[in-house]
Motif scaffolding. Structure first.
Motif, PDB file in Angstrom:
ATOM      1  N   LEU A  92     -11.939   4.120  -3.156  1.00 20.03           N
ATOM      2  CA  LEU A  92     -12.513   5.401  -2.722  1.00 20.03           C
ATOM      3  C   LEU A  92     -13.801   5.147  -1.970  1.00 20.03           C
ATOM      4  CD1 LEU A  92     -12.043   7.337  -6.043  1.00 20.03           C
ATOM      5  CD2 LEU A  92     -10.896   7.854  -3.906  1.00 20.03           C
ATOM      6  N   PRO A  93     -13.944   5.480  -0.691  1.00 20.20           N
ATOM      7  CA  PRO A  93     -12.864   5.868   0.216  1.00 20.20           C
ATOM      8  C   PRO A  93     -11.911   4.695   0.425  1.00 20.20           C
ATOM      9  CG  PRO A  93     -14.901   5.536   1.442  1.00 20.20           C
ATOM     10  CD  PRO A  93     -15.232   5.392  -0.020  1.00 20.20           C
ATOM     11  N   ALA A  94     -10.902   4.902   1.223  1.00 17.71           N
ATOM     12  CA  ALA A  94      -9.834   3.917   1.404  1.00 17.71           C
ATOM     13  C   ALA A  94     -10.364   2.565   1.875  1.00 17.71           C
ATOM     14  CB  ALA A  94      -8.807   4.446   2.407  1.00 17.71           C
ATOM     15  N   PHE A  95      -9.685   1.508   1.436  1.00 17.23           N
ATOM     16  CA  PHE A  95      -9.985   0.151   1.871  1.00 17.23           C
ATOM     17  C   PHE A  95      -9.953   0.070   3.392  1.00 17.23           C
ATOM     18  CE2 PHE A  95      -8.651  -3.889   3.531  1.00 17.23           C
ATOM     19  CZ  PHE A  95      -9.466  -4.788   2.867  1.00 17.23           C
ATOM     20  N   SER A  96     -10.872  -0.706   3.930  1.00 13.74           N
ATOM     21  CA  SER A  96     -10.899  -0.971   5.360  1.00 13.74           C
ATOM     22  C   SER A  96     -11.446  -2.374   5.576  1.00 13.74           C
ATOM     23  CB  SER A  96     -11.813   0.047   6.067  1.00 13.74           C
ATOM     24  OG  SER A  96     -12.130  -0.387   7.368  1.00 13.74           O
TER      25      SER A  96
ATOM     26  N   GLU B 288       0.828  -1.195   0.000  1.00 17.35           N
ATOM     27  CA  GLU B 288       0.000   0.000   0.000  1.00 17.35           C
ATOM     28  C   GLU B 288       0.870   1.255   0.000  1.00 17.35           C
ATOM     29  OE1 GLU B 288      -3.915   0.655   2.306  1.00 17.35           O
ATOM     30  OE2 GLU B 288      -2.376   1.837   3.369  1.00 17.35           O
ATOM     31  N   PHE B 289       0.640   2.115  -0.986  1.00 17.46           N
ATOM     32  CA  PHE B 289       1.364   3.380  -1.093  1.00 17.46           C
ATOM     33  C   PHE B 289       0.615   4.517  -0.408  1.00 17.46           C
ATOM     34  CE2 PHE B 289       3.207   0.830  -4.380  1.00 17.46           C
ATOM     35  CZ  PHE B 289       4.529   1.211  -4.411  1.00 17.46           C
ATOM     36  N   ALA B 290      -0.704   4.443  -0.403  1.00 21.25           N
ATOM     37  CA  ALA B 290      -1.532   5.453   0.255  1.00 21.25           C
ATOM     38  C   ALA B 290      -2.752   4.748   0.808  1.00 21.25           C
ATOM     39  CB  ALA B 290      -1.953   6.538  -0.738  1.00 21.25           C
ATOM     40  N   GLY B 291      -3.191   5.164   1.998  1.00 24.20           N
ATOM     41  CA  GLY B 291      -4.373   4.556   2.592  1.00 24.20           C
ATOM     42  C   GLY B 291      -4.271   4.463   4.095  1.00 24.20           C
ATOM     43  N   ARG B 292      -5.160   3.710   4.661  1.00 23.73           N
ATOM     44  CA  ARG B 292      -5.248   3.598   6.122  1.00 23.73           C
ATOM     45  C   ARG B 292      -4.009   2.944   6.722  1.00 23.73           C
ATOM     46  NH1 ARG B 292     -10.948   4.262   7.503  1.00 23.73           N
ATOM     47  NH2 ARG B 292     -12.149   4.208   5.568  1.00 23.73           N
ATOM     48  N   ALA B 293      -3.523   1.866   6.114  1.00 27.32           N
ATOM     49  CA  ALA B 293      -2.382   1.131   6.679  1.00 27.32           C
ATOM     50  C   ALA B 293      -1.077   1.905   6.558  1.00 27.32           C
ATOM     51  CB  ALA B 293      -2.243  -0.231   5.993  1.00 27.32           C
ATOM     52  N   SER B 294      -0.899   2.615   5.456  1.00 27.03           N
ATOM     53  CA  SER B 294       0.386   3.265   5.201  1.00 27.03           C
ATOM     54  C   SER B 294       0.509   4.656   5.799  1.00 27.03           C
ATOM     55  CB  SER B 294       0.644   3.356   3.695  1.00 27.03           C
ATOM     56  OG  SER B 294      -0.370   4.122   3.081  1.00 27.03           O
ATOM     57  N   GLY B 295      -0.604   5.298   6.123  1.00 33.19           N
ATOM     58  CA  GLY B 295      -0.481   6.645   6.679  1.00 33.19           C
ATOM     59  C   GLY B 295      -1.757   7.168   7.289  1.00 33.19           C
TER      60      GLY B 295
ATOM     61  N   GLU C 171     -13.186  -3.325   7.899  1.00 30.47           N
ATOM     62  CA  GLU C 171     -14.549  -3.175   8.427  1.00 30.47           C
ATOM     63  C   GLU C 171     -15.581  -2.841   7.349  1.00 30.47           C
ATOM     64  OE1 GLU C 171     -11.555  -3.055  11.220  1.00 30.47           O
ATOM     65  OE2 GLU C 171     -11.850  -1.360   9.868  1.00 30.47           O
ATOM     66  N   THR C 172     -15.128  -2.374   6.183  1.00 30.25           N
ATOM     67  CA  THR C 172     -16.101  -1.975   5.152  1.00 30.25           C
ATOM     68  C   THR C 172     -16.030  -2.845   3.890  1.00 30.25           C
ATOM     69  OG1 THR C 172     -14.585  -0.323   4.195  1.00 30.25           O
ATOM     70  CG2 THR C 172     -16.096   0.424   5.934  1.00 30.25           C
ATOM     71  N   VAL C 173     -15.207  -3.912   3.921  1.00 29.68           N
ATOM     72  CA  VAL C 173     -15.104  -4.776   2.742  1.00 29.68           C
ATOM     73  C   VAL C 173     -16.219  -5.837   2.722  1.00 29.68           C
ATOM     74  CG1 VAL C 173     -13.481  -6.475   3.677  1.00 29.68           C
ATOM     75  CG2 VAL C 173     -13.487  -5.977   1.236  1.00 29.68           C
ATOM     76  N   HIS C 174     -16.681  -6.277   3.884  1.00 28.22           N
ATOM     77  CA  HIS C 174     -17.791  -7.225   4.022  1.00 28.22           C
ATOM     78  C   HIS C 174     -17.580  -8.490   3.193  1.00 28.22           C
ATOM     79  CE1 HIS C 174     -19.719  -4.031   6.226  1.00 28.22           C
ATOM     80  NE2 HIS C 174     -19.712  -3.249   5.155  1.00 28.22           N
ATOM     81  N   ARG C 175     -16.556  -9.265   3.562  1.00 25.13           N
ATOM     82  CA  ARG C 175     -16.275 -10.526   2.877  1.00 25.13           C
ATOM     83  C   ARG C 175     -17.306 -11.581   3.239  1.00 25.13           C
ATOM     84  NH1 ARG C 175     -10.654  -9.040   3.589  1.00 25.13           N
ATOM     85  NH2 ARG C 175      -9.910  -8.479   1.511  1.00 25.13           N
ATOM     86  N   ASP C 176     -17.560 -12.478   2.274  1.00 22.47           N
ATOM     87  CA  ASP C 176     -18.462 -13.601   2.514  1.00 22.47           C
ATOM     88  C   ASP C 176     -17.879 -14.498   3.604  1.00 22.47           C
ATOM     89  OD1 ASP C 176     -19.916 -12.591   0.387  1.00 22.47           O
ATOM     90  OD2 ASP C 176     -19.323 -14.176  -1.004  1.00 22.47           O
ATOM     91  N   ALA C 177     -18.728 -15.090   4.393  1.00 22.17           N
ATOM     92  CA  ALA C 177     -18.287 -16.026   5.430  1.00 22.17           C
ATOM     93  C   ALA C 177     -17.885 -17.338   4.772  1.00 22.17           C
ATOM     94  CB  ALA C 177     -19.421 -16.276   6.423  1.00 22.17           C
ATOM     95  N   GLY C 178     -16.965 -18.007   5.412  1.00 20.77           N
ATOM     96  CA  GLY C 178     -16.669 -19.341   4.966  1.00 20.77           C
ATOM     97  C   GLY C 178     -15.406 -19.532   4.313  1.00 20.77           C
TER      98      GLY C 178
END
Length: 138
Positions: free
Chosen positions: A125-129, A42-49, A131-138
């Protein structure tokens, strides 16, 4: 003749904070979902800055990689640099090749995979998180 803006050294207008381009020397490695593991830098986003407005990351994904489906709250642009990224949606599947891009809008269900491996850039957009990706269970 009207006078232009007054400057206070180094070309910045008086009363303004000087803004200069900011070099991002190295990305931050982020843990990836899916199997076999891929590399996310990650060059820009929550994890990098801590930037919540946008995330920009380079992905290097091996042949046979796939991740769970997801229904993210963010828009995601994917630009394929090398290889092929398979993008499954509710209404069909796209094969995005080197030199092409795809946009998946927030709220759409999607699953990404790289049958033969790929290198690509993802912009969210907005940055990956997580908490907001909502992956399928399993």
């Amino acid at each position: 003749m009207a006078a232009g803006p007054r400057f206070a050294g180094r070309g910045s207008p008086v009363g303004r904070v000087a803004r200069v381009p900011e070099l991002i020397e190295t990305p931050v490695r982020v843990e990836a979902a899916g199997d076999p593991p891929k590399v996310i830098e990650e060059f820009a986003g929550r994890a990098s800055g801590g930037d919540e407005r946008v995330s920009v990351a380079r992905m290097r994904s091996p042949a046979g990689w796939s991740e769970p489906g997801q229904r993210p709250e963010f828009d995601e642009y994917t630009v394929v640099l090398n290889g092929l990224v398979r993008v499954e949606g509710e209404d069909g599947t796209l094969e995005v090749r080197a030199g092409q891009a795809v946009l998946v809008r927030g709220g759409e269900w999607v699953r990404y995979s790289t049958p033969a491996g790929a290198e690509y850039v993802a912009v969210c957009l907005p940055a990956f998180s997580p908490e907001t990706v909502h992956r399928d269970a399993g």
